[in-house]
Scaffold this motif. Structure first.
Motif: not given
Length: 257
Positions: A223-241
């Motif tokens: 759960x912590x890993x998922x929330x951390x990835x969401x926090x850290x990876x959202x800018x890159x995910x939205x940039x690619x999208x």
């Protein structure tokens, strides 16, 4: 009472038909346009947006040679609505890609039930957050301007009253759907990899210590890993999208991005 000359009446009639034809395509696309065509947007707002886009696009296109008649009107209505819905569905698939990526990420990190009904569509919290953030980013990047240019360029690809070829349209639709799901899986790839590593490590620990309740130890970690990835990876995910979305707007019939 002042009588208008027949030539003026003919020009006014032709202008009204052109306005009506443009409105058909624009309204069909706006109903599916990301951010502006969401289910939470009131119908009156969508109608107003369709009128505004129509007034913007009308001076930029070439008026067609159109003789009003019943069969011509039926053909025009069907063709323009079909083209608008097809192009709008191509844009709507990018929103579906974000929702699918959020669902895959939530299922991989055991967060699929948290706030699952917060959106109009039944998506997990990650899908809702990614979709909302993606729509906000697209709007800030000038989605309305890109949409107006997209509609103007659509008349170069599909002139007014021209019926798209069924084989080409079906092949294009299948290509866009395939690209939508491949994009969704690519966006959710960090969460899938984290889930794979977590389950492999959990299996090794369970094999080494069968008496330990590894699920109780591992659930907070994933759960912590998922929330951390969401926090850290959202800018890159939205940039690619966003790059993929605007690449489609610039060239909707090009090869898969």
């Amino acid at each position: 009472m002042i009588a208008l000359p027949p030539e003026l009446l003919q020009q006014l009639g032709g202008g009204l038909w052109q306005l009506f034809a443009v409105f058909l395509r624009v309204s069909a696309l706006v109903s599916l346009l990301p951010a502006f065509g969401e289910r939470s947007i009131p119908v009156r707002v969508k109608l107003g947006l369709s009128v505004v886009f129509t007034l913007i696009i009308l001076p930029a296109i070439r008026p067609p040679d159109f003789a009003p008649g019943f069969l011509q009107i039926v053909r025009l209505v069907g063709t323009e609505v079909l083209v608008g819905m097809a192009l709008g569905m191509g844009l709507r698939l990018f929103v579906l890609a974000l929702q699918t990526a959020g669902s895959v990420a939530a299922q991989s990190t055991s967060l699929s039930q948290l706030l699952g009904g917060a959106a109009a569509d039944p998506v997990p919290a990650m899908g809702y957050l990614l979709t909302l953030a993606g729509l906000a980013l697209a709007t800030l990047l000038g989605l309305h301007i890109q949409a107006a240019r997209f509609l103007i360029n659509s008349y170069m690809l599909f002139p007014m009253g021209t019926v798209p070829a069924a084989p080409d349209l079906s092949q294009w639709g299948v290509q866009q759907i395939s690209h939508s799901f491949s994009l969704a899986f690519a966006l959710a790839m960090p969460f899938v990899i984290a889930s794979l590593i977590y389950n492999l490590a959990l299996g090794v620990v369970n094999r080494a210590m069968p008496q330990l309740m590894v699920a109780f130890v591992g659930a907070p970690a994933i759960t912590f890993a998922g929330l951390f990835l969401l926090f850290a990876g959202t800018p890159l995910i939205l940039s690619v999208w966003a790059d993929d979305l605007f690449a489609f707007i610039n060239n909707p019939v090009g090869p898969a991005r």
